[in-house]
Design a protein around this motif. Structure first.
Motif, mmCIF file in Angstrom:
data_model
loop_
_atom_site.group_PDB
_atom_site.id
_atom_site.type_symbol
_atom_site.label_atom_id
_atom_site.label_comp_id
_atom_site.label_asym_id
_atom_site.label_seq_id
_atom_site.Cartn_x
_atom_site.Cartn_y
_atom_site.Cartn_z
ATOM 1 N N PRO A 26 -0.011 12.928 0.919
ATOM 2 C CA PRO A 26 -0.417 11.549 1.212
ATOM 3 C C PRO A 26 -1.747 11.187 0.546
ATOM 4 C CG PRO A 26 0.131 12.735 3.230
ATOM 5 C CD PRO A 26 0.132 13.731 2.125
ATOM 6 N N GLU A 84 0.849 -1.193 0.000
ATOM 7 C CA GLU A 84 0.000 0.000 0.000
ATOM 8 C C GLU A 84 0.885 1.243 0.000
ATOM 9 O OE1 GLU A 84 -3.439 2.183 2.661
ATOM 10 O OE2 GLU A 84 -2.607 0.283 3.310
ATOM 11 N N TRP A 130 1.465 5.130 0.724
ATOM 12 C CA TRP A 130 0.969 6.247 1.526
ATOM 13 C C TRP A 130 1.291 7.579 0.851
ATOM 14 C CZ3 TRP A 130 2.893 5.053 7.178
ATOM 15 C CH2 TRP A 130 2.309 3.859 7.625
ATOM 16 N N ALA A 174 -3.218 8.112 1.803
ATOM 17 C CA ALA A 174 -3.780 7.189 2.791
ATOM 18 C C ALA A 174 -3.834 7.904 4.145
ATOM 19 C CB ALA A 174 -2.930 5.926 2.895
ATOM 20 N N TRP A 175 -4.754 7.471 5.000
ATOM 21 C CA TRP A 175 -4.883 8.117 6.308
ATOM 22 C C TRP A 175 -3.590 7.971 7.114
ATOM 23 C CZ3 TRP A 175 -4.294 5.468 10.835
ATOM 24 C CH2 TRP A 175 -4.404 4.082 10.781
ATOM 25 N N GLN A 176 -2.856 6.890 6.917
ATOM 26 C CA GLN A 176 -1.609 6.694 7.647
ATOM 27 C C GLN A 176 -0.587 7.768 7.261
ATOM 28 O OE1 GLN A 176 -3.193 4.327 5.840
ATOM 29 N NE2 GLN A 176 -3.115 2.336 6.841
ATOM 30 N N GLY A 177 -0.558 8.114 5.988
ATOM 31 C CA GLY A 177 0.344 9.164 5.532
ATOM 32 C C GLY A 177 -0.017 10.518 6.120
ATOM 33 N N TRP A 178 -1.337 10.790 6.181
ATOM 34 C CA TRP A 178 -1.770 12.061 6.789
ATOM 35 C C TRP A 178 -1.415 12.091 8.274
ATOM 36 C CZ3 TRP A 178 -2.542 16.161 4.093
ATOM 37 C CH2 TRP A 178 -3.004 16.067 2.791
ATOM 38 N N LEU A 179 -1.513 10.959 8.939
ATOM 39 C CA LEU A 179 -1.151 10.885 10.354
ATOM 40 C C LEU A 179 0.342 11.151 10.548
ATOM 41 C CD1 LEU A 179 -2.358 10.234 13.160
ATOM 42 C CD2 LEU A 179 -1.636 7.875 12.781
ATOM 43 N N VAL A 180 1.169 10.567 9.694
ATOM 44 C CA VAL A 180 2.614 10.796 9.763
ATOM 45 C C VAL A 180 2.927 12.271 9.522
ATOM 46 C CG1 VAL A 180 4.790 10.320 8.572
ATOM 47 C CG2 VAL A 180 3.274 8.439 9.165
ATOM 48 N N LYS A 210 7.270 3.835 2.480
ATOM 49 C CA LYS A 210 5.826 3.717 2.238
ATOM 50 C C LYS A 210 5.351 4.515 1.024
ATOM 51 C CE LYS A 210 3.584 1.576 4.382
ATOM 52 N NZ LYS A 210 3.250 0.159 4.211
#
Length: 88
Positions: free
Chosen positions: A22, A7, A9, A24-30, A76
């Motif tokens: 980003p 996946e 990010w 993906a939500w994980q990328g926005w979180l990072v 990622k």
């Protein structure tokens, strides 16, 4: 082969070298964590009175944060290469 695809990010930028925003939500979180840690570090390391040591400490802190963000993008994100536009 699609089930083995990782996946992404951070997609590659359309022009130039590097990664775009980003996807993906994980990328926005990072990315949010990066900015929150940078702002928090500024509040802690750049208290009044400013000294050369505090500015150097903050600069080193932000460089380390940026290095960590770059490593996460490398792991990622899409493989970086120079791009001139188009779809590939």
């Amino acid at each position: 082969m699609d089930s083995e695809r990782r996946e992404i990010w951070f997609p590659a930028k359309r022009y130039g070298w590097g990664w775009g925003p980003p996807v993906a939500w994980q990328g926005w979180l990072v990315l949010a964590g990066y900015f929150l840690l940078a702002i928090g570090g500024a509040g802690i390391l750049l208290r009044q009175p400013h000294t050369a040591t505090s500015v150097i400490a903050f600069t080193v802190y932000v460089l380390l944060l940026t290095f960590a963000l770059s490593v996460i993008c490398w792991l990622k994100g899409e493989k970086p290469r120079w791009r001139w536009g188009g779809k590939g």
